[in-house]
Design an enzyme around this catalytic site. Structure first.
Site, PDB file in Angstrom:
ATOM      1  N   GLN A 114       0.847  -1.198   0.000  1.00 28.53           N
ATOM      2  CA  GLN A 114       0.000   0.000   0.000  1.00 28.53           C
ATOM      3  C   GLN A 114       0.881   1.246   0.000  1.00 28.53           C
ATOM      4  O   GLN A 114       1.550   1.538   0.990  1.00 28.53           O
ATOM      5  CB  GLN A 114      -0.872  -0.021   1.261  1.00 28.53           C
ATOM      6  CG  GLN A 114      -1.821   1.137   1.400  1.00 28.53           C
ATOM      7  CD  GLN A 114      -2.451   1.156   2.787  1.00 28.53           C
ATOM      8  OE1 GLN A 114      -1.828   0.770   3.771  1.00 28.53           O
ATOM      9  NE2 GLN A 114      -3.683   1.597   2.865  1.00 28.53           N
ATOM     10  N   SER A 117       1.186   6.379   2.614  1.00 24.51           N
ATOM     11  CA  SER A 117       1.871   7.345   3.493  1.00 24.51           C
ATOM     12  C   SER A 117       3.111   7.932   2.839  1.00 24.51           C
ATOM     13  O   SER A 117       3.813   7.250   2.088  1.00 24.51           O
ATOM     14  CB  SER A 117       2.298   6.672   4.796  1.00 24.51           C
ATOM     15  OG  SER A 117       1.211   6.106   5.440  1.00 24.51           O
ATOM     16  N   GLU A 232      -9.202  -1.761   5.729  1.00 19.08           N
ATOM     17  CA  GLU A 232      -7.958  -1.969   6.470  1.00 19.08           C
ATOM     18  C   GLU A 232      -8.253  -2.038   7.967  1.00 19.08           C
ATOM     19  O   GLU A 232      -7.753  -2.917   8.674  1.00 19.08           O
ATOM     20  CB  GLU A 232      -6.997  -0.813   6.162  1.00 19.08           C
ATOM     21  CG  GLU A 232      -5.706  -0.858   6.943  1.00 19.08           C
ATOM     22  CD  GLU A 232      -4.718   0.246   6.527  1.00 19.08           C
ATOM     23  OE1 GLU A 232      -5.019   0.972   5.552  1.00 19.08           O
ATOM     24  OE2 GLU A 232      -3.679   0.380   7.162  1.00 19.08           O
ATOM     25  N   GLU A 379      -5.441   8.884  17.715  1.00 19.83           N
ATOM     26  CA  GLU A 379      -6.019  10.236  17.721  1.00 19.83           C
ATOM     27  C   GLU A 379      -6.878  10.451  16.477  1.00 19.83           C
ATOM     28  O   GLU A 379      -7.939  11.076  16.537  1.00 19.83           O
ATOM     29  CB  GLU A 379      -4.907  11.297  17.781  1.00 19.83           C
ATOM     30  CG  GLU A 379      -4.148  11.381  19.102  1.00 19.83           C
ATOM     31  CD  GLU A 379      -3.145  10.246  19.301  1.00 19.83           C
ATOM     32  OE1 GLU A 379      -2.773   9.588  18.303  1.00 19.83           O
ATOM     33  OE2 GLU A 379      -2.733  10.010  20.445  1.00 19.83           O
TER      34      GLU A 379
HETATM   35  C1  LIG Z   1       3.622  -1.105  11.519  1.00 19.04           C
HETATM   36  C2  LIG Z   1       3.204  -0.068  10.527  1.00 19.04           C
HETATM   37  C3  LIG Z   1       2.941  -0.426   9.222  1.00 19.04           C
HETATM   38  C4  LIG Z   1       2.578   0.538   8.286  1.00 19.04           C
HETATM   39  N1  LIG Z   1       2.345   0.145   7.001  1.00 19.04           N
HETATM   40  C5  LIG Z   1       1.999   1.081   6.076  1.00 19.04           C
HETATM   41  C6  LIG Z   1       1.806   0.699   4.707  1.00 19.04           C
HETATM   42  O1  LIG Z   1       1.938  -0.485   4.343  1.00 19.04           O
HETATM   43  N2  LIG Z   1       1.494   1.654   3.808  1.00 19.04           N
HETATM   44  C7  LIG Z   1       1.325   2.961   4.165  1.00 19.04           C
HETATM   45  O2  LIG Z   1       0.986   3.772   3.308  1.00 19.04           O
HETATM   46  N3  LIG Z   1       1.513   3.367   5.450  1.00 19.04           N
HETATM   47  C8  LIG Z   1       1.860   2.456   6.413  1.00 19.04           C
HETATM   48  N4  LIG Z   1       2.075   2.847   7.719  1.00 19.04           N
HETATM   49  C9  LIG Z   1       2.061   4.274   8.032  1.00 19.04           C
HETATM   50  C10 LIG Z   1       0.887   4.750   8.890  1.00 19.04           C
HETATM   51  O3  LIG Z   1      -0.296   4.742   8.120  1.00 19.04           O
HETATM   52  C11 LIG Z   1       1.249   6.123   9.415  1.00 19.04           C
HETATM   53  O4  LIG Z   1       2.348   5.969  10.303  1.00 19.04           O
HETATM   54  C12 LIG Z   1       0.086   6.768  10.160  1.00 19.04           C
HETATM   55  O5  LIG Z   1      -0.940   7.102   9.269  1.00 19.04           O
HETATM   56  C13 LIG Z   1       0.537   8.020  10.926  1.00 19.04           C
HETATM   57  O6  LIG Z   1       1.215   8.903  10.105  1.00 19.04           O
HETATM   58  P1  LIG Z   1       2.645   9.512  10.537  1.00 19.04           P
HETATM   59  O7  LIG Z   1       3.507   8.381  10.944  1.00 19.04           O
HETATM   60  O8  LIG Z   1       3.085  10.405   9.454  1.00 19.04           O
HETATM   61  O9  LIG Z   1       2.348  10.342  11.869  1.00 19.04           O
HETATM   62  P2  LIG Z   1       1.793  11.841  11.930  1.00 19.04           P
HETATM   63  O10 LIG Z   1       0.594  11.967  11.076  1.00 19.04           O
HETATM   64  O11 LIG Z   1       2.913  12.792  11.693  1.00 19.04           O
HETATM   65  O12 LIG Z   1       1.319  11.934  13.437  1.00 19.04           O
HETATM   66  C14 LIG Z   1       2.203  12.273  14.522  1.00 19.04           C
HETATM   67  C15 LIG Z   1       1.352  12.400  15.797  1.00 19.04           C
HETATM   68  O13 LIG Z   1       0.435  13.499  15.656  1.00 19.04           O
HETATM   69  C16 LIG Z   1      -0.885  13.048  15.901  1.00 19.04           C
HETATM   70  N5  LIG Z   1      -1.844  13.761  15.028  1.00 19.04           N
HETATM   71  C17 LIG Z   1      -1.673  14.019  13.711  1.00 19.04           C
HETATM   72  N6  LIG Z   1      -2.770  14.689  13.230  1.00 19.04           N
HETATM   73  C18 LIG Z   1      -3.626  14.810  14.277  1.00 19.04           C
HETATM   74  C19 LIG Z   1      -4.912  15.420  14.421  1.00 19.04           C
HETATM   75  N7  LIG Z   1      -5.528  15.994  13.390  1.00 19.04           N
HETATM   76  N8  LIG Z   1      -5.502  15.377  15.635  1.00 19.04           N
HETATM   77  C20 LIG Z   1      -4.869  14.784  16.707  1.00 19.04           C
HETATM   78  N9  LIG Z   1      -3.638  14.216  16.627  1.00 19.04           N
HETATM   79  C21 LIG Z   1      -3.028  14.242  15.427  1.00 19.04           C
HETATM   80  C22 LIG Z   1      -0.876  11.584  15.566  1.00 19.04           C
HETATM   81  O14 LIG Z   1      -1.938  10.874  16.215  1.00 19.04           O
HETATM   82  C23 LIG Z   1       0.495  11.166  16.059  1.00 19.04           C
HETATM   83  O15 LIG Z   1       0.455  10.904  17.439  1.00 19.04           O
HETATM   84  C24 LIG Z   1       2.452   1.905   8.675  1.00 19.04           C
HETATM   85  C25 LIG Z   1       2.710   2.264  10.000  1.00 19.04           C
HETATM   86  C26 LIG Z   1       3.094   1.299  10.926  1.00 19.04           C
HETATM   87  C27 LIG Z   1       3.360   1.732  12.342  1.00 19.04           C
END
Ligand SMILES: Cc1cc2nc3c(=O)[nH]c(=O)nc-3n(C[C@H](O)[C@H](O)[C@H](O)COP(=O)(O)OP(=O)(O)OC[C@H]3O[C@@H](n4cnc5c(N)ncnc54)[C@H](O)[C@@H]3O)c2cc1C
Length: 403
Positions: A114, A117, A232, A379
């Site tokens: 997928q 991100s 998902e 969140e």
């Molecule tokens: C084990 C694992 C597998 C994954 N596999 C995939 C994959 O196969 N393909 C893919 O595309 N992605 C994948 N991901 C990525 C995952 O979808 C993202 O990590 C997730 O969507 C969070 O995005 P970020 O890491 O950029 O965190 P951020 O969005 O930067 O968030 C950082 C912090 O801010 C908080 N936050 C952000 N916006 C808000 C809001 N509006 N209100 C309150 N709090 C907020 C979040 O909750 C978090 O605590 C995977 C992640 C993990 C951990």
């Protein structure tokens, strides 16, 4: 109490039930089915419409699951493909796309990943900046994706890319199928703290993909992304506490109970609390399963279970570590490590014996940190519940500076 209190057990229909009889007859003819045979039979995803599935009702699906389990027949493992790419292709794909992709995906012959991100677009996925520009019969894709689970094993990826940079962010995104072996796709591993290489960074440098790999309509990718993300959330809600995998609360309680280990009063309370959480989640899961299997697309209620389930997974692993005491600080040590080899302690478990158990719990403890992040953070699930279920005012869009 040796048995467990089942708050909601389903009694499935018996021998004469048609779906059971058909499944048994098929298994009699195919006692050791290949993944391809299973895929062609419709038994991999029976609730999918024919010919990919059997258009099975919720009850039929549960009966089929029971029969496959009884015959020790395992379905192919292809979580991202079967769990979320497949349902989206069924929902919006062309006939040609369904014919090309669904069967190999069901048979586990082609792994999918997928590509959603990006380094600067996770929770605020719609702000993504990977772009796709139309050029004759092709799209040219440039950008960077991250956390892409299985990218290094995948044949195809479901890809979100911006196709209209001038449109509001949700309205300029399209949904594609990207061949992972196309020139310009570069995959770099990311090793997580359990020591495993599951996810990756993916660089897309002028990757040419055919026009026919667009799913749905140009600039209408966001509603499809929501279909994928809803599926998902359901797919990550299986029985095990690690997104459906691994042990559950019942397994930990069982381990402590059957080993005869004594735990402190505080730990007893902790165990009861995680067990109660586990039972509530089991009930929510059954309700959700019923809705999904009867053909409804998963709605915002999938967020309720995900938000609860992810926190529960952490509680469970924390409790297991507390049961382990000082051994909880060691790699490969399970909750009852202290009792290993002690006379009179019936250390049990099933498959793989004690070593398996230790590994599952120690890796599970480290892995549980990911639960409240992947598949949409806790969140973000709270925001969805606030808006879509509770009717509260919208979250402030910090990126656009407006509500
Ligand atoms: C084990 C694992 C597998 C994954 N596999 C995939 C994959 O196969 N393909 C893919 O595309 N992605 C994948 N991901 C990525 C995952 O979808 C993202 O990590 C997730 O969507 C969070 O995005 P970020 O890491 O950029 O965190 P951020 O969005 O930067 O968030 C950082 C912090 O801010 C908080 N936050 C952000 N916006 C808000 C809001 N509006 N209100 C309150 N709090 C907020 C979040 O909750 C978090 O605590 C995977 C992640 C993990 C951990």
């Amino acid at each position: 109490m040796r048995g467990r209190v089942n708050l909601m057990d389903i009694v499935l229909p018996g021998e004469d039930y048609p779906a059971r009889k058909q499944c048994r007859a098929w298994l009699a003819e195919h006692p050791d089915p290949s993944p391809r045979e299973l895929a062609e039979s419709g038994y991999v995803a029976p609730h999918w419409p024919r010919p990919w599935g059997l258009g099975a009702s919720a009850l039929d699906q549960l009966v089929i699951d029971e029969e496959l389990k009884r015959a020790s027949v395992q379905r192919p493992q292809n979580r991202i493909a079967i769990g979320w790419a497949g349902p989206t292709i069924i929902y919006a794909g062309t006939e040609e796309q369904k014919q090309r992709y669904l069967l190999p995906l069901l048979a586990g012959e082609e792994i999918w990943c997928q590509l959603f991100s990006e380094p600067d677009s996770g929770s605020d996925l719609a702000s993504l900046s990977t772009k796709a520009v139309r050029d004759g019969d092709e799209w040219i894709v440039t950008g960077q994706k991250i956390w892409t689970t299985f990218a290094h094993q995948a044949k195809f990826g479901i890809l979100l890319a911006r196709t209209d940079p001038d449109a509001p962010k949700h309205k300029g995104i399209s949904y594609f199928i990207c061949p992972m072996d196309a020139p310009g796709v570069k995959i770099e591993p990311i090793v997580d703290m359990t020591g495993q290489h599951a996810f990756n960074q993916v660089f897309l440098d002028e990757v040419h993909i055919p026009a026919s790999s667009l799913v749905g309509e140009v600039n209408k990718g966001w509603p499809l992304a929501k279909v994928t993300l809803g599926n998902e959330r359901v797919s990550l809600s299986g029985e095990g506490a690690l997104w459906g995998d691994g042990p559950n609360a019942e397994a930990l309680v069982d381990l402590v109970r059957r080993s005869g280990a004594s735990v402190s009063r505080v730990l007893r309370h902790q165990l009861v609390k995680v067990w109660i959480e586990g039972e509530i989640l089991r009930l929510l899961r059954m309700r959700q399963l019923g809705a999904t299997l009867s053909g409804q697309q998963p709605g915002p209620e999938a967020s309720v279970r995900k938000a609860m389930g992810d926190v529960h997974g952490k509680h469970l692993m924390d409790t297991a570590k507390d049961v382990a005491g000082a051994y909880g600080m060691l790699a490969d040590a399970g909750p009852l490590e202290a009792l290993k080899g002690m006379p009179g302690v019936g250390l049990l478990p099933g498959e793989g014996g004690l070593a398996w158990i230790s590994l599952v719990w120690s890796i599970g403890y480290l892995y549980s940190c990911a639960l409240t992040i992947g598949g949409g953070t806790t969140e973000v699930q709270h925001n969805i519940i606030a808006e879509k279920i509770l009717g509260l005012p919208k979250d402030i869009d910090i990126h656009a500076g407006k509500t």
